[in-house]
Design an enzyme around this catalytic site. Structure first.
Site, PDB file in Angstrom:
ATOM      1  N   LYS A 146       0.931   4.529   7.120  1.00 51.85           N
ATOM      2  CA  LYS A 146       0.422   5.222   5.831  1.00 51.85           C
ATOM      3  C   LYS A 146       1.098   6.692   5.984  1.00 51.85           C
ATOM      4  CE  LYS A 146      -2.819   2.232   4.839  1.00 51.85           C
ATOM      5  NZ  LYS A 146      -2.743   1.324   3.721  1.00 51.85           N
ATOM      6  N   SER A 149       0.871  -1.263  -0.047  1.00 50.28           N
ATOM      7  CA  SER A 149      -0.050   0.141   0.046  1.00 50.28           C
ATOM      8  C   SER A 149       0.715   1.373   0.083  1.00 50.28           C
ATOM      9  CB  SER A 149      -0.790  -0.047   1.243  1.00 50.28           C
ATOM     10  OG  SER A 149      -0.180   0.149   2.399  1.00 50.28           O
TER      11      SER A 149
END
Length: 278
Positions: free
Chosen positions: A119, A42
């Site tokens: 993230k 990701s």
């Protein structure tokens, strides 16, 4: 008799050494740095599956999330941070707290599952975040992006979970070259980083998200292959992340393995040793 006493004393000293080592390791992991192994794609191409890094826990101060979680199903271990420091959970405050900066790469606890996620911090409290046509808007203004070529990788199973990459030029057979468009994105505070694009999908066009006070909005750099704040946590995404759920900032990759295990030294990526994280 003397020999038995000597053996007994040696065993006691060994136990004491192990206990001291565990205490030191616990303090190190709780208050200073936490090891983190990148399990998914990701955050490509900033972080690759198999990257190993240490998370700086001093960056944002301490909360219940600073306590370690120990999850090892093979050995029947499932000790959550709330089991150790749950008394501090729920006030959304931090000891010696310091506000994170937009663009930081952050490890945090998922608001529902409690699992560790990594993230990039995109939205600060009070910000209005939206994605239109794959372009990020912050407080109504589109961020600056410029073409940065193509990201290429081999289409094969990656990491311990044997995940296959998604490709813009897909489907691609085993051993083929998987390609994704790459752009250089510049956030309002000047932080630059790469983002990848696979194709048009729902997450490329969103409603406006207003970040609540004491919360943050996160996105993966591999924009079309990331479960992040664009999806509410009750729907399987991340949603808004409370300040107290931040664990620390990722600053540098220590080493990286392209194989199924970090112990497979022949699969280590030598070009990623001590690589700074943009």
């Amino acid at each position: 008799m003397a020999t038995e006493e000597k053996k007994s004393g040696g065993i006691v000293e060994t136990i004491k050494t192990i206990v001291y080592a565990l205490l030191i390791a616990g303090v190190f992991r709780t208050f200073l740095f936490q090891p983190f192994w990148i399990p998914s794609g990701s955050m490509k191409d900033t972080l690759l599956i198999g990257d190993f890094l240490f998370v700086n826990k001093m960056a944002y101060g301490y909360s219940y999330a600073s306590c370690p979680s120990i999850i090892a199903p093979r050995f029947g271990l499932n000790i959550d941070a709330t089991d150790i420091c749950g008394i501090f959970d729920g006030d959304n405050k931090r000891l010696l707290g310091s506000e994170p900066k937009r663009g930081d790469v952050v490890v945090f606890r998922h608001p529902v599952s409690g699992r560790d996620f990594i993230k990039r911090l995109i939205g600060l409290p009070g910000d209005k975040i939206q994605v239109k046509g794959g372009l990020l808007y912050i407080n109504g203004t589109p961020v600056k992006v410029q073409d940065a070529g193509v990201f290429e990788e081999v289409a094969e199973e990656q990491g311990p979970q044997r995940l296959r990459p998604r490709c813009e030029n897909g489907p691609v057979g085993d051993g083929g070259i998987c390609k994704k468009s790459r752009q250089r994105e510049t956030l309002p505070n000047g932080v630059e980083h790469d983002i990848l694009n696979i194709g048009n999908q729902g997450s490329d066009n969103t409603s406006v998200y207003t970040v609540p006070e004491g919360h943050f909005f996160f996105m993966g750099d591999n924009r079309d292959n990331s479960s992040d704040s664009r999806v509410p946590n009750i729907a399987g995404g991340v949603g808004f992340v409370p300040f107290e759920n931040l664990i620390g900032r990722a600053d540098r990759v220590m080493f990286s393995s392209a194989g199924k295990s970090m112990l497979f030294f022949w699969t280590w990526r030598s070009d990623r040793f001590f690589k700074a994280i943009d």
